[in-house]
Write a protein that holds these residues in place. Sequence first.
Motif, PDB file in Angstrom:
ATOM      1  N   PRO A   1     -27.896 -34.153 -23.415  1.00 29.36           N
ATOM      2  CA  PRO A   1     -29.214 -34.065 -22.065  1.00 29.36           C
ATOM      3  C   PRO A   1     -28.699 -31.956 -21.771  1.00 29.36           C
ATOM      4  O   PRO A   1     -27.873 -31.954 -21.875  1.00 29.36           O
ATOM      5  CB  PRO A   1     -29.385 -34.748 -21.143  1.00 29.36           C
ATOM      6  CG  PRO A   1     -28.400 -35.807 -21.404  1.00 29.36           C
ATOM      7  CD  PRO A   1     -27.263 -35.392 -22.185  1.00 29.36           C
ATOM      8  N   PHE A   2     -29.582 -31.393 -22.105  1.00 29.43           N
ATOM      9  CA  PHE A   2     -29.852 -30.012 -21.800  1.00 29.43           C
ATOM     10  C   PHE A   2     -29.392 -30.503 -20.333  1.00 29.43           C
ATOM     11  O   PHE A   2     -29.926 -30.773 -18.916  1.00 29.43           O
ATOM     12  CB  PHE A   2     -31.609 -29.865 -21.593  1.00 29.43           C
ATOM     13  CG  PHE A   2     -31.238 -28.068 -21.015  1.00 29.43           C
ATOM     14  CD1 PHE A   2     -30.915 -27.084 -22.345  1.00 29.43           C
ATOM     15  CD2 PHE A   2     -32.080 -27.436 -20.315  1.00 29.43           C
ATOM     16  CE1 PHE A   2     -31.108 -25.813 -21.564  1.00 29.43           C
ATOM     17  CE2 PHE A   2     -32.402 -26.938 -19.825  1.00 29.43           C
ATOM     18  CZ  PHE A   2     -31.469 -25.845 -20.704  1.00 29.43           C
ATOM     19  N   ASN A   3     -28.637 -28.993 -20.124  1.00 24.95           N
ATOM     20  CA  ASN A   3     -27.827 -28.825 -18.583  1.00 24.95           C
ATOM     21  C   ASN A   3     -27.838 -27.162 -18.471  1.00 24.95           C
ATOM     22  O   ASN A   3     -27.061 -26.976 -18.944  1.00 24.95           O
ATOM     23  CB  ASN A   3     -27.133 -29.454 -18.135  1.00 24.95           C
ATOM     24  CG  ASN A   3     -26.318 -29.936 -16.610  1.00 24.95           C
ATOM     25  OD1 ASN A   3     -26.779 -29.216 -16.019  1.00 24.95           O
ATOM     26  ND2 ASN A   3     -25.109 -30.273 -16.626  1.00 24.95           N
ATOM     27  N   ALA A   4     -28.593 -27.103 -16.873  1.00 26.36           N
ATOM     28  CA  ALA A   4     -28.794 -25.250 -17.269  1.00 26.36           C
ATOM     29  C   ALA A   4     -27.936 -24.965 -15.290  1.00 26.36           C
ATOM     30  O   ALA A   4     -27.706 -23.909 -15.402  1.00 26.36           O
ATOM     31  CB  ALA A   4     -30.182 -25.049 -16.911  1.00 26.36           C
ATOM     32  N   ALA A   5     -27.715 -25.865 -15.515  1.00 28.95           N
ATOM     33  CA  ALA A   5     -26.279 -25.621 -14.103  1.00 28.95           C
ATOM     34  C   ALA A   5     -25.547 -24.588 -14.077  1.00 28.95           C
ATOM     35  O   ALA A   5     -25.211 -23.902 -13.703  1.00 28.95           O
ATOM     36  CB  ALA A   5     -25.421 -27.213 -14.101  1.00 28.95           C
TER      37      ALA A   5
END
Length: 177
Positions: free
Chosen positions: A54-58
């Motif tokens: 999954p994409f994670n911008a954190a």
Amino acid sequence: MSTNEATVQWLGRREEFEYADSVAGYTLVAVRLLVGYWFLHSAWGKFAFVAGEPFNAAGYLQNAQSPIAGLFEVVAGTPWLLEVTNVMIPVGEFLIGLGLILGALVRLAAFFGGVLMVLFYLGNADWANGYVNGDLLGFVMFVLIGVFAAGRILGVDAYLEETEFVRRRPRLRYLLG
């Protein structure tokens, strides 16, 4: 090649200029399609079924050295905001790209694309080589697409604007084109 004349109010003065109408439409469609492909391609690589995770911008949000770093820290530190961001970035990019390629709801897509480009521009804030970078130029492309209603040329918006539904609700034209 035929030319058209246009007029613009600029700093209190009326300015007239000529443009090549036979090339202007093709250029506008080309810009719309290229920017649409750019966003569609960017989104595609962020989807879990393509990227494998999954994409994670954190990480990006927590480490941003930018004028809006405080905003990014709040988003990264608030679980539900981070989850919304992780979903909306790829989905938003995909819908913006698809809208531009199809020429559907182009002004709406250009508005949200411009918002994303401003956030990316301020979030990256890598101005060691000057303030002009790809994010700023992407914002300018979205402005041009929206201002010149690029969806009205070889796009779905041209057909939508002719429908009785839109004719009865002329304000919808602000989303189309």
